[in-house]
Design a protein around this motif. Structure first.
Motif, mmCIF file in Angstrom:
data_model
loop_
_atom_site.group_PDB
_atom_site.id
_atom_site.type_symbol
_atom_site.label_atom_id
_atom_site.label_comp_id
_atom_site.label_asym_id
_atom_site.label_seq_id
_atom_site.Cartn_x
_atom_site.Cartn_y
_atom_site.Cartn_z
ATOM 1 N N GLN A 262 0.827 -1.208 0.000
ATOM 2 C CA GLN A 262 0.000 0.000 0.000
ATOM 3 C C GLN A 262 0.863 1.261 0.000
ATOM 4 O O GLN A 262 0.524 2.253 -0.661
ATOM 5 C CB GLN A 262 -0.949 -0.004 1.194
ATOM 6 N N ALA A 263 1.950 1.249 0.742
ATOM 7 C CA ALA A 263 2.864 2.397 0.744
ATOM 8 C C ALA A 263 3.447 2.606 -0.651
ATOM 9 O O ALA A 263 3.532 3.749 -1.145
ATOM 10 C CB ALA A 263 3.974 2.184 1.764
ATOM 11 N N ALA A 264 3.850 1.521 -1.302
ATOM 12 C CA ALA A 264 4.396 1.612 -2.657
ATOM 13 C C ALA A 264 3.356 2.159 -3.626
ATOM 14 O O ALA A 264 3.663 2.984 -4.493
ATOM 15 C CB ALA A 264 4.876 0.232 -3.110
ATOM 16 N N GLN A 265 2.128 1.714 -3.469
ATOM 17 C CA GLN A 265 1.052 2.155 -4.356
ATOM 18 C C GLN A 265 0.832 3.662 -4.246
ATOM 19 O O GLN A 265 0.684 4.359 -5.268
ATOM 20 C CB GLN A 265 -0.228 1.406 -4.016
ATOM 21 N N LEU A 266 0.828 4.189 -3.047
ATOM 22 C CA LEU A 266 0.632 5.625 -2.861
ATOM 23 C C LEU A 266 1.765 6.424 -3.500
ATOM 24 O O LEU A 266 1.528 7.464 -4.127
ATOM 25 C CB LEU A 266 0.515 5.952 -1.374
ATOM 26 N N LEU A 267 2.998 5.966 -3.350
ATOM 27 C CA LEU A 267 4.129 6.666 -3.952
ATOM 28 C C LEU A 267 4.062 6.610 -5.474
ATOM 29 O O LEU A 267 4.389 7.589 -6.161
ATOM 30 C CB LEU A 267 5.441 6.057 -3.450
ATOM 31 N N LEU A 268 3.632 5.485 -6.008
ATOM 32 C CA LEU A 268 3.487 5.341 -7.448
ATOM 33 C C LEU A 268 2.399 6.265 -7.973
ATOM 34 O O LEU A 268 2.586 6.970 -8.977
ATOM 35 C CB LEU A 268 3.153 3.888 -7.781
ATOM 36 N N TYR A 269 1.251 6.278 -7.308
ATOM 37 C CA TYR A 269 0.148 7.130 -7.748
ATOM 38 C C TYR A 269 0.528 8.609 -7.658
ATOM 39 O O TYR A 269 0.129 9.424 -8.491
ATOM 40 C CB TYR A 269 -1.097 6.867 -6.916
ATOM 41 N N ARG A 270 1.297 8.981 -6.630
ATOM 42 C CA ARG A 270 1.726 10.374 -6.514
ATOM 43 C C ARG A 270 2.576 10.772 -7.710
ATOM 44 O O ARG A 270 2.358 11.823 -8.332
ATOM 45 C CB ARG A 270 2.535 10.590 -5.232
ATOM 46 N N ALA A 271 3.544 9.945 -8.053
ATOM 47 C CA ALA A 271 4.422 10.261 -9.178
ATOM 48 C C ALA A 271 3.629 10.381 -10.471
ATOM 49 O O ALA A 271 3.862 11.287 -11.278
ATOM 50 C CB ALA A 271 5.510 9.197 -9.313
ATOM 51 N N ALA A 272 2.686 9.465 -10.682
ATOM 52 C CA ALA A 272 1.898 9.479 -11.913
ATOM 53 C C ALA A 272 0.931 10.657 -11.941
ATOM 54 O O ALA A 272 0.803 11.347 -12.960
ATOM 55 C CB ALA A 272 1.135 8.164 -12.056
ATOM 56 N N ALA A 273 0.246 10.903 -10.830
ATOM 57 C CA ALA A 273 -0.738 11.981 -10.790
ATOM 58 C C ALA A 273 -0.081 13.343 -10.951
ATOM 59 O O ALA A 273 -0.599 14.229 -11.645
ATOM 60 C CB ALA A 273 -1.523 11.925 -9.482
ATOM 61 N N ASN A 274 1.065 13.547 -10.337
ATOM 62 C CA ASN A 274 1.754 14.832 -10.442
ATOM 63 C C ASN A 274 2.291 15.076 -11.843
ATOM 64 O O ASN A 274 2.498 16.224 -12.255
ATOM 65 C CB ASN A 274 2.896 14.922 -9.432
ATOM 66 N N ALA A 275 2.535 14.011 -12.582
ATOM 67 C CA ALA A 275 3.035 14.165 -13.947
ATOM 68 C C ALA A 275 1.942 14.635 -14.892
ATOM 69 O O ALA A 275 2.228 15.232 -15.925
ATOM 70 C CB ALA A 275 3.606 12.846 -14.439
ATOM 71 N N ASP A 276 0.683 14.343 -14.552
ATOM 72 C CA ASP A 276 -0.463 14.659 -15.403
ATOM 73 C C ASP A 276 -0.200 14.104 -16.802
ATOM 74 O O ASP A 276 0.069 12.909 -16.962
ATOM 75 C CB ASP A 276 -0.714 16.171 -15.415
ATOM 76 N N LEU A 277 -0.216 14.942 -17.830
ATOM 77 C CA LEU A 277 0.050 14.463 -19.182
ATOM 78 C C LEU A 277 1.485 14.731 -19.621
ATOM 79 O O LEU A 277 1.838 14.477 -20.764
ATOM 80 C CB LEU A 277 -0.923 15.117 -20.177
ATOM 81 N N GLY A 278 2.300 15.283 -18.753
ATOM 82 C CA GLY A 278 3.686 15.556 -19.102
ATOM 83 C C GLY A 278 4.587 14.426 -18.673
ATOM 84 O O GLY A 278 4.158 13.283 -18.547
ATOM 85 N N ALA B 116 9.300 6.098 -6.199
ATOM 86 C CA ALA B 116 8.256 5.113 -6.476
ATOM 87 C C ALA B 116 8.851 3.804 -6.974
ATOM 88 O O ALA B 116 8.423 2.711 -6.564
ATOM 89 C CB ALA B 116 7.273 5.670 -7.503
ATOM 90 N N LYS B 117 9.850 3.892 -7.847
ATOM 91 C CA LYS B 117 10.455 2.670 -8.384
ATOM 92 C C LYS B 117 11.143 1.871 -7.283
ATOM 93 O O LYS B 117 11.003 0.645 -7.220
ATOM 94 C CB LYS B 117 11.454 2.999 -9.497
ATOM 95 N N ILE B 118 11.876 2.555 -6.417
ATOM 96 C CA ILE B 118 12.539 1.857 -5.315
ATOM 97 C C ILE B 118 11.523 1.085 -4.478
ATOM 98 O O ILE B 118 11.665 -0.116 -4.236
ATOM 99 C CB ILE B 118 13.312 2.854 -4.423
ATOM 100 N N GLN B 119 10.483 1.778 -4.031
ATOM 101 C CA GLN B 119 9.528 1.146 -3.117
ATOM 102 C C GLN B 119 8.728 0.041 -3.801
ATOM 103 O O GLN B 119 8.500 -1.025 -3.211
ATOM 104 C CB GLN B 119 8.579 2.201 -2.531
ATOM 105 N N CYS B 120 8.318 0.271 -5.056
ATOM 106 C CA CYS B 120 7.539 -0.756 -5.767
ATOM 107 C C CYS B 120 8.387 -1.978 -6.085
ATOM 108 O O CYS B 120 7.917 -3.114 -5.960
ATOM 109 C CB CYS B 120 6.957 -0.173 -7.051
ATOM 110 N N ASN B 121 9.639 -1.760 -6.502
ATOM 111 C CA ASN B 121 10.519 -2.897 -6.785
ATOM 112 C C ASN B 121 10.771 -3.724 -5.539
ATOM 113 O O ASN B 121 10.702 -4.963 -5.572
ATOM 114 C CB ASN B 121 11.853 -2.403 -7.344
ATOM 115 N N VAL B 122 11.063 -3.056 -4.431
ATOM 116 C CA VAL B 122 11.366 -3.766 -3.189
ATOM 117 C C VAL B 122 10.121 -4.474 -2.661
ATOM 118 O O VAL B 122 10.169 -5.656 -2.289
ATOM 119 C CB VAL B 122 11.929 -2.791 -2.135
ATOM 120 N N ALA B 123 8.997 -3.768 -2.631
ATOM 121 C CA ALA B 123 7.769 -4.354 -2.085
ATOM 122 C C ALA B 123 7.241 -5.477 -2.972
ATOM 123 O O ALA B 123 6.764 -6.503 -2.473
ATOM 124 C CB ALA B 123 6.708 -3.270 -1.909
#
Length: 390
Positions: A288-304, A314-321
């Protein structure tokens, strides 16, 4: 701060999950152990509008957000890990660079069939002497009339055995500003491939040798100074890597949960042993922690293009988790998880590879440290001063 998905995004996730359950669940294990890229799945995903999610409608895409692409690849990877690779190619790879920086002719020739699931497009970046130090690449592009002639060698290219088009990193001149890219097609004259070698994940790769490959002007992609644009685009690919790691971790944990509910030892279901309960709880918290970090990175990027620091975190936490969840699931399931009769062992092998691919965890930590200290730390040895060398 609202941590819930919008109604639109929630409906997208529900629809993708229903599609994955009805169309992709059957055959998921067979696909996982197949050597072949699932081109049939690419066409089915294209028909469902799940390729080109972030590509503008003017270019033939869906005009959606990066978060929607992340939600889609996560949902599919939880059901059919191999099909998630197709979503990666159709949303997170060089397809975004092609849409952002390609000429109209390049888009017509390559983007249109990509969005239909008809071709495989990949990045040819890594070289024998240029891995994490990608700016050490030596593949050279020299002027040849209006186009270029390219010579060098690429290794460890994802889908390199089957890709139709390679976004190939090349050197036009010295230094970082001398790096750009060209589009090389599989059967171009001067391109040759070694016999396939196999990764731990089961995917096969080939050495790609380029011997004065003629690249016409209409396939020169980014010229001198294009390296930074390419790396900005590569951050999107890292989010696809992170989302698949998260999804495969969740896939593994779900399979382990079913096993723990049905498997009995010492007269009790495994789920009644507190040691396993705590393990499941720990994995869920990490995911769940990894998911929140991933969503933050994606949402803040918007279409850019996303923040390099948020992407690295996000990559560190998702890869490890993701890997930890697959590893734990295998331990819970014992021989059943270790066997190729379960998706868990495949998820274990794939998530281990993503701790290396797309930027190793060590390189990601370097990026985070640079953000903390607000300065760049070169990994290269210091150059001797003029007085020391004279």
């Amino acid at each position: 701060m609202d941590f819930s998905l919008s109604d639109t995004d929630r409906r997208l996730v529900e629809g993708v999950r229903e599609f994955a359950a009805s169309e992709l669940a059957e055959g998921a294990l067979r696909r996982a152990h197949s050597d072949e890229y699932p081109r049939d799945i690419a066409r089915r995903l294209a028909a469902e509008g799940l390729l080109g999610l972030t590509i503008p409608a003017a270019d033939g895409g869906q005009g959606g957000t990066l978060l929607q692409a992340v939600l889609t690849i996560e949902a599919i990877s939880m059901v059919c890990p191999k099909s998630a690779d197709v979503v990666q190619v159709g949303n997170f790879g060089p397809i975004r660079l092609l849409s952002a920086f390609g000429s109209e002719a390049q888009k017509r020739r390559f983007l249109d069939p990509l969005l239909k699931g008809e071709i495989i497009f990949t990045v040819a970046m890594t070289e024998p002497e240029a891995g994490s130090a990608v700016t050490d690449l030596q593949t050279a592009a020299v002027p040849d009339g209006d186009g270029m002639r390219v010579s060098g060698e690429k290794i460890y290219t994802t889908h390199g055995r089957e890709a139709d088009v390679f976004l190939t990193y090349v050197r036009y001149g010295p230094g970082v500003d001398g790096i750009g890219s060209v589009l090389i097609e599989r059967d171009d004259p001067g391109v040759s491939y070694s016999e396939p070698e196999r990764f731990l994940s089961g995917e096969r790769w080939v050495r790609m040798r380029l011997d004065e490959v003629p690249v016409p002007a209409d396939r020169v992609f980014l010229r001198e100074g294009g390296f930074r644009k390419q790396i900005d685009g590569f951050n999107v690919e890292r989010l696809g890597n992170a989302a698949r790691a998260l999804g495969l971790g969740r896939c593994s944990l779900a399979l382990a949960r079913e096993h723990a509910l049905s498997r009995r030892q010492f007269g009790r279901p495994l789920c009644e042993f507190q040691g396993l309960q705590w393990g499941f709880a720990e994995q869920e918290v990490a995911l769940q922690a990894a998911q929140l970090l991933l969503y933050r990175a994606a949402a803040n990027a918007d279409l850019g293009f996303p923040s390099a620091t948020e992407t690295a975190i996000a990559k560190i936490q998702c890869n490890v988790a993701g890997f930890a969840a697959a590893d734990f699931a295998m331990q819970v399931m014992g021989a059943a998880g270790y066997s190729e009769s379960s998706l868990v062992e495949f998820c274990f092998r794939r998530t281990r590879g993503w701790k290396i691919a797309g930027g190793s965890l060590e390189m990601m930590k370097n990026r985070v440290a640079e953000a903390i200290f607000e300065r760049r730390f070169s990994q290269r040895p210091a150059r001797p001063s003029r007085s020391a060398s004279s």
